[in-house]
Design a protein around this motif. Structure first.
Motif: not given
Length: 349
Positions: A251-259
């Motif tokens: 979830l953190e990876i998705i949040a950071q990469l999608t902004g």
């Protein structure tokens, strides 16, 4: 006769001091003597944001939090007694706690691989969810667990060993290893090489006939993956073990990469393994992870859920009720369910 009287007089005079001395010695022995148990209790609930770097900055108003279980091996008798009477702790024999692993070092090596594998699967699942390509290669075969009929343990193979060569031939994939073993016969010896934690190993083991009539070493295997993302993703979970932070990492990876700030201003704690296809798996010790999350004042807790096995959810509900924890529980079976839940949350005011 006079000597006996003198000795008896001496003992009568100093027996309190002698008794105290004996008690002190016994206390020290009991304090120093390790027992073959593992103690469990509430661990930590920490922000994943500081543990995952992607090269993309994101200002999160809340927190995505991974949770842990605190474990303590080889405690003394006083620690065991304390844990027995503490309703927020648990005591297990080492053999039960480690699943029968050869030794604690083997068990810890296996946990370290589980953590690394969780990071790899988190990357694969996150990029799949974003429809982005990612490079994946196998680079070895992990000994996940040894079968009862296997002769490998008595010949030096351990859980957590990563096999990279057989008889001097490179075997970086499960298929390569299996194909080579099928050219052998029962009773043949093969030389295995690879890594054991930070060390290397080399051992000779006899082959057996497996339950499916194939020739094998006699262990449950998993591929060791090397995942290379297009972004400079780095993890900092070296002080943890096991795969249960997988969902929250993803979830953190998705949040950071999608902004996109998926926290919506809330403290979102959770747990669960993650598979490459986004399936969220069950974990152990969810009751202790809930205690840690409540201590850090989390608003929601994402609970792994399986239609065929509701053990995590049942224990989570019981723990919240029995301990009167101020947490909202959310069932999660797939990564996309977690993403959808977070995106639908109204921003916290």
């Amino acid at each position: 006769m006079q000597m006996k009287n003198t000795q008896s007089h001496w003992l009568r005079r100093y027996w309190p001091s002698i008794l105290i001395g004996v008690i002190i010695v016994l206390f020290i022995i009991a304090y120093m003597k390790p027992l073959p148990y593992m103690l469990y209790g509430a661990g930590t609930a920490e922000s994943v944001h500081t543990r995952v770097e992607t090269g993309h900055k994101l200002d999160e108003k809340g927190e995505l939090m991974f949770t842990t279980v605190s474990t303590y091996s080889n405690p003394n008798i006083f620690s065991v007694i304390y844990a027995r009477i503490n309703k927020r702790m648990e005591v297990k024999p080492v053999a039960e706690a480690t699943g029968g692993a050869t030794n604690l070092k083997a068990y810890r090596n296996l946990l370290a691989w589980m953590r690394d594998s969780s990071e790899a699967n988190a990357l694969i699942a996150a990029y799949a969810a974003m429809n982005k390509p990612i490079d994946v290669k196998e680079q070895g075969v992990i000994v996940y667990s040894l079968l009862a009929e296997s002769q490998a343990r008595s010949n030096g193979l351990q859980e957590g060993d990563i096999i990279t060569k057989v008889d001097g031939k490179e075997t970086l994939t499960v298929k390569t290893l299996s194909d080579y073993l099928q050219t052998k016969k029962v009773g043949d010896n093969v030389v295995l090489e690879g890594t054991r934690g930070t060390d290397t190993f080399k051992t000779t083991v006899p082959l057996i006939k497996m339950s499916d009539n194939r020739i094998g070493i006699g262990f449950i295997n998993q591929p060791v993956l090397k995942v290379t993302p297009p972004d400079p993703v780095k993890f900092d979970f070296a002080d943890t073990g096991g795969p249960s932070a997988g969902l929250m990492m993803t979830l953190e990876i998705i949040a950071q990469l999608t902004g996109e700030d998926l926290t919506r201003g809330y403290k979102i704690a959770g747990t669960g393994t993650i598979s490459a296809d986004g399936t969220v798996g069950l974990i152990g010790g969810i009751n202790y992870k809930l205690m840690a999350a409540e201590r850090e004042k989390a608003d929601y807790f994402l609970v792994p859920f399986n239609d065929k096995n509701s053990s995590n959810w049942d224990l989570a509900e019981k723990t919240v009720k029995d301990l009167k924890l101020d947490l909202k529980l959310v069932k999660i079976s797939k990564l996309q369910e977690a993403v959808d839940f977070l995106k639908k949350l109204a921003p916290k005011t």
